[in-house]
Write an enzyme that holds these catalytic residues in place. Sequence first.
Site, PDB file in Angstrom:
ATOM      1  N   ASN A   9       0.883  -1.170   0.000  1.00 14.71           N
ATOM      2  CA  ASN A   9       0.000   0.000   0.000  1.00 14.71           C
ATOM      3  C   ASN A   9       0.917   1.216   0.000  1.00 14.71           C
ATOM      4  OD1 ASN A   9      -1.756   2.060   0.430  1.00 14.71           O
ATOM      5  ND2 ASN A   9      -2.436   1.394   2.469  1.00 14.71           N
ATOM      6  N   LYS A  11       0.137   4.214  -0.295  1.00 14.10           N
ATOM      7  CA  LYS A  11      -0.500   5.401   0.308  1.00 14.10           C
ATOM      8  C   LYS A  11      -0.256   6.610  -0.597  1.00 14.10           C
ATOM      9  CE  LYS A  11      -0.218   3.140   4.747  1.00 14.10           C
ATOM     10  NZ  LYS A  11      -0.119   3.226   6.205  1.00 14.10           N
ATOM     11  N   HIS A  94      -9.576   1.305   4.671  1.00 13.36           N
ATOM     12  CA  HIS A  94      -8.310   1.482   5.401  1.00 13.36           C
ATOM     13  C   HIS A  94      -8.546   2.414   6.597  1.00 13.36           C
ATOM     14  CE1 HIS A  94      -4.212   2.555   6.390  1.00 13.36           C
ATOM     15  NE2 HIS A  94      -3.852   1.454   5.749  1.00 13.36           N
ATOM     16  N   GLU A  96      -6.874   4.759   7.721  1.00 11.41           N
ATOM     17  CA  GLU A  96      -6.617   6.175   7.445  1.00 11.41           C
ATOM     18  C   GLU A  96      -7.820   6.823   6.783  1.00 11.41           C
ATOM     19  OE1 GLU A  96      -2.912   5.486   5.428  1.00 11.41           O
ATOM     20  OE2 GLU A  96      -2.035   4.878   7.345  1.00 11.41           O
ATOM     21  N   GLU A 166      -5.424  -4.896  10.433  1.00 16.91           N
ATOM     22  CA  GLU A 166      -4.406  -3.870  10.677  1.00 16.91           C
ATOM     23  C   GLU A 166      -4.713  -3.159  11.990  1.00 16.91           C
ATOM     24  OE1 GLU A 166      -2.343  -2.602   6.832  1.00 16.91           O
ATOM     25  OE2 GLU A 166      -4.098  -1.338   7.003  1.00 16.91           O
ATOM     26  N   GLY A 172       2.417   2.390  10.848  1.00 11.21           N
ATOM     27  CA  GLY A 172       3.364   3.491  10.711  1.00 11.21           C
ATOM     28  C   GLY A 172       4.056   3.872  12.004  1.00 11.21           C
ATOM     29  N   SER A 212       3.388  -2.067  10.336  1.00 10.62           N
ATOM     30  CA  SER A 212       4.837  -2.123  10.571  1.00 10.62           C
ATOM     31  C   SER A 212       5.425  -3.488  10.237  1.00 10.62           C
ATOM     32  CB  SER A 212       5.177  -1.721  12.021  1.00 10.62           C
ATOM     33  OG  SER A 212       4.765  -0.388  12.270  1.00 10.62           O
TER      34      SER A 212
HETATM   35  P1  13P Z   1       2.961   0.451   7.717  1.00  6.52           P
HETATM   36  O1  13P Z   1       3.484  -0.823   7.124  1.00  6.52           O
HETATM   37  O2  13P Z   1       3.687   1.671   7.226  1.00  6.52           O
HETATM   38  O3  13P Z   1       2.834   0.374   9.203  1.00  6.52           O
HETATM   39  O4  13P Z   1       1.474   0.636   7.139  1.00  6.52           O
HETATM   40  C1  13P Z   1       0.604  -0.434   7.227  1.00  6.52           C
HETATM   41  C2  13P Z   1      -0.612  -0.106   6.454  1.00  6.52           C
HETATM   42  O5  13P Z   1      -1.385   0.754   6.818  1.00  6.52           O
HETATM   43  C3  13P Z   1      -0.826  -0.830   5.197  1.00  6.52           C
HETATM   44  O6  13P Z   1      -2.101  -0.567   4.694  1.00  6.52           O
END
Ligand code: 13P
Length: 248
Positions: A9, A11, A94, A96, A166, A172, A212
């Site tokens: 992803n 982002k 997601h 976010e 997740e 993150g 992560s």
């Molecule tokens: P990270 O791997 O940066 O923690 O992000 C995970 C994520 O949100 C994947 O969709």
Amino acid sequence: MRKPIIAGNWKMNKTPAEARALAQALVPLLKNAQADVVLCVPAVDMAAVREALRGTGIALGAQNMHWQASGAYTGELSAAMLLDAGCAYVILGHSERRQYFGETDEFVNRKVRAAVAAGLIPIICVGETRVQREEGYTDTLVAYQTLTALTGLSAVQVAGVVVAYEPVWAIGTGLVATDEQANETIGVIRQAVRGKYGDAAADALRIQYGGSMNPANAHGLMQQPEIDGGLIGGASLKAEDFAKVVNF
Ligand code: 13P
């Protein structure tokens, strides 16, 4: 046996030129991948990444989608647009998007139904915040998020989607769920699906871990019996790191 599926992803990262370079760097590193591999990229990067991935077996995915087929929804993308742009997958719900753009479980469900009806494979994200885990709501919450997102699908359709567990506190942050925590919560999700859709759907459904995940922890996570893959954020932006996760 469920085939592992590792998705990047990206982002809101990589311009089209940067995206082309990253995809081109990944192709040779992933040529012996044993897992299904998906790159979920920004919409403006799709043409460049599609071109770089042509003939490789690595799939293209989107990061969001609207549930309507077309219309006055400024800034949104439909399932048909994503399919025509070469996408096979779309990340939906997601954290976010839930956190910053107010996406509700009901919105996620509308998007899931529209994606499946159009022939896209949704990667449906669920997961608890730190407070929700501390208060002991994790299992109830992830089961609710998952079953709400899947409402209206048949058992056969459920068997073909992907769920990504997740934990919000692990995204993150560098904090990764322990192998056991991730395995246990993914087991809870699978049991919830089993209760409503039966054994065939639950046993076929692929459930990823995300948060992560990186070259150092991928092997341990992927050894867990319930974990069928990963949804990778930060570590998907460097070709060597993502390839190491894929080739766990
Ligand atoms: P990270 O791997 O940066 O923690 O992000 C995970 C994520 O949100 C994947 O969709």
